[in-house]
Design a protein around this motif. Structure first.
Motif, PDB file in Angstrom:
ATOM      1  N   UNK A   1      58.020  34.947  57.595  1.00  0.00           N
ATOM      2  CA  UNK A   1      57.038  34.864  56.512  1.00  0.00           C
ATOM      3  C   UNK A   1      57.708  35.243  55.189  1.00  0.00           C
ATOM      4  N   UNK A   2      57.143  34.721  54.099  1.00  0.00           N
ATOM      5  CA  UNK A   2      57.676  35.034  52.780  1.00  0.00           C
ATOM      6  C   UNK A   2      56.518  35.124  51.785  1.00  0.00           C
ATOM      7  N   UNK A   3      56.714  35.925  50.728  1.00  0.00           N
ATOM      8  CA  UNK A   3      55.711  36.008  49.671  1.00  0.00           C
ATOM      9  C   UNK A   3      55.451  34.622  49.087  1.00  0.00           C
ATOM     10  N   UNK A   4      54.181  34.315  48.865  1.00  0.00           N
ATOM     11  CA  UNK A   4      53.831  33.022  48.292  1.00  0.00           C
ATOM     12  C   UNK A   4      54.294  32.915  46.842  1.00  0.00           C
ATOM     13  N   UNK A   5      54.444  34.047  46.165  1.00  0.00           N
ATOM     14  CA  UNK A   5      54.895  34.043  44.769  1.00  0.00           C
ATOM     15  C   UNK A   5      55.570  35.370  44.458  1.00  0.00           C
ATOM     16  N   UNK A   6      56.430  35.369  43.454  1.00  0.00           N
ATOM     17  CA  UNK A   6      57.049  36.627  43.015  1.00  0.00           C
ATOM     18  C   UNK A   6      56.103  37.408  42.117  1.00  0.00           C
ATOM     19  N   UNK A   7      55.045  36.747  41.622  1.00  0.00           N
ATOM     20  CA  UNK A   7      54.088  37.390  40.728  1.00  0.00           C
ATOM     21  C   UNK A   7      52.696  36.858  41.030  1.00  0.00           C
ATOM     22  N   UNK A   8      51.723  37.767  41.136  1.00  0.00           N
ATOM     23  CA  UNK A   8      50.333  37.389  41.345  1.00  0.00           C
ATOM     24  C   UNK A   8      49.517  37.886  40.157  1.00  0.00           C
ATOM     25  N   UNK A   9      48.741  36.995  39.552  1.00  0.00           N
ATOM     26  CA  UNK A   9      47.943  37.334  38.380  1.00  0.00           C
ATOM     27  C   UNK A   9      46.469  37.385  38.789  1.00  0.00           C
ATOM     28  N   UNK A  10      45.829  38.536  38.541  1.00  0.00           N
ATOM     29  CA  UNK A  10      44.445  38.757  38.954  1.00  0.00           C
ATOM     30  C   UNK A  10      43.574  38.980  37.718  1.00  0.00           C
ATOM     31  N   UNK A  11      42.504  38.173  37.513  1.00  0.00           N
ATOM     32  CA  UNK A  11      41.609  38.380  36.368  1.00  0.00           C
ATOM     33  C   UNK A  11      41.016  39.784  36.387  1.00  0.00           C
ATOM     34  N   UNK A  12      40.942  40.425  35.247  1.00  0.00           N
ATOM     35  CA  UNK A  12      40.472  41.803  35.176  1.00  0.00           C
ATOM     36  C   UNK A  12      39.047  41.964  35.701  1.00  0.00           C
ATOM     37  N   UNK A  13      38.200  40.943  35.498  1.00  0.00           N
ATOM     38  CA  UNK A  13      36.807  41.076  35.925  1.00  0.00           C
ATOM     39  C   UNK A  13      36.606  40.779  37.403  1.00  0.00           C
ATOM     40  N   UNK A  14      37.666  40.425  38.119  1.00  0.00           N
ATOM     41  CA  UNK A  14      37.523  40.141  39.547  1.00  0.00           C
ATOM     42  C   UNK A  14      37.286  41.427  40.328  1.00  0.00           C
ATOM     43  N   UNK A  15      37.944  42.517  39.915  1.00  0.00           N
ATOM     44  CA  UNK A  15      37.757  43.827  40.549  1.00  0.00           C
ATOM     45  C   UNK A  15      37.441  44.843  39.451  1.00  0.00           C
ATOM     46  N   UNK A  16      36.170  44.935  39.018  1.00  0.00           N
ATOM     47  CA  UNK A  16      35.807  45.879  37.952  1.00  0.00           C
ATOM     48  C   UNK A  16      36.000  47.313  38.408  1.00  0.00           C
ATOM     49  N   UNK A  17      36.042  48.282  37.479  1.00  0.00           N
ATOM     50  CA  UNK A  17      36.301  49.674  37.845  1.00  0.00           C
ATOM     51  C   UNK A  17      35.330  50.246  38.874  1.00  0.00           C
ATOM     52  N   UNK A  18      34.072  49.761  38.881  1.00  0.00           N
ATOM     53  CA  UNK A  18      33.120  50.310  39.848  1.00  0.00           C
ATOM     54  C   UNK A  18      33.416  49.871  41.277  1.00  0.00           C
ATOM     55  N   UNK A  19      34.254  48.841  41.449  1.00  0.00           N
ATOM     56  CA  UNK A  19      34.685  48.432  42.775  1.00  0.00           C
ATOM     57  C   UNK A  19      35.631  49.495  43.325  1.00  0.00           C
TER      58      UNK A  19
END
Length: 220
Positions: A73-91
């Motif tokens: 297996x290998x990482x699908x990418x060297x960098x993963x970008x996650x939108x800030x509102x996908x996991x808000x602080x209350x999560x």
């Protein structure tokens, strides 16, 4: 399929997995077989394979090849970008929240280890001051630390303009940049160095204060 330079993550489950399994994911920067990684992780090969397959289903890993009965297996990418509102602080795994929980738990575990080797002469020190009489600089205890990687906490509270606050925070982070550029120490142990800076909520005026809670001891 080949490893991409960057991937945009839109699935909350995948985003949580990036936080929860970042150590395991980091082992797959290059193609790796769960059977080869199992001894390093102290886990059964079947369990590592299970985790790798789960992360593959989330799109974070991909099956690079099969060879001699082993799956790589290998990482699908060297960098993963996650939108800030996908996991808000209350999560529970939201932006900032998970990092602070992880740092707190890790530091407390290490602090307990250092505390168990405490010298009778060691003490916590709290200093206070004002513009006319600043808090005195503090240093770790004089006695050498009985362990190679003792915990160290150094906290300073003072009134700052936005410009000075940002300059100091960036200067502290620059020290971590230097450490990162220097890379791993040969034969070293995994250690965490963190920079935490924040503005207090409005309330009673705060005195300039400094506290240090460290087991570093004198330089050896």
């Amino acid at each position: 399929m080949t490893q991409q330079a960057s991937l945009f993550v839109t699935d909350p489950t995948a985003a949580r997995a990036l936080r929860q399994d970042h150590t395991l994911l980091g082992l797959f920067v290059s193609p790796q077989s769960p059977s080869d990684l199992a001894p390093r992780l102290g886990m059964a090969p079947s369990l590592v394979h299970h985790h790798a397959r789960r992360l593959t289903d989330l799109g974070l890993l991909f099956e690079q090849r099969r060879e001699g009965g082993r799956v790589y297996f290998q990482l699908a990418a060297r960098e993963f970008r996650v939108p800030s509102n996908l996991l808000p602080p209350e999560d529970t795994q939201g932006n900032g929240t998970a990092d602070l929980h992880e740092l707190s738990k890790g530091f407390l575990r290490a602090y307990g280890r250092s505390w168990a080797q405490l010298h009778d002469s060691e003490e916590d020190v709290y200093g206070f001051g004002d513009a006319e009489h600043p808090a005195a600089p503090m240093t770790p205890p004089d006695a050498p630390s009985p362990e190679g990687h003792p915990t160290h906490l150094d906290r300073l509270t003072l009134h700052l303009t936005p410009a000075r606050y940002q300059r100091l925070a960036r200067a502290l982070s620059a020290l971590l940049d230097e450490a990162s550029a220097e890379g791993h120490s040969e034969g070293g142990q995994p250690c965490t160095l963190a920079v935490l800076a924040y503005r207090e909520v409005p309330g009673p005026a705060l005195s300039l204060s400094r506290s240090i809670n460290s087991f570093l001891g004198a330089q050896q």
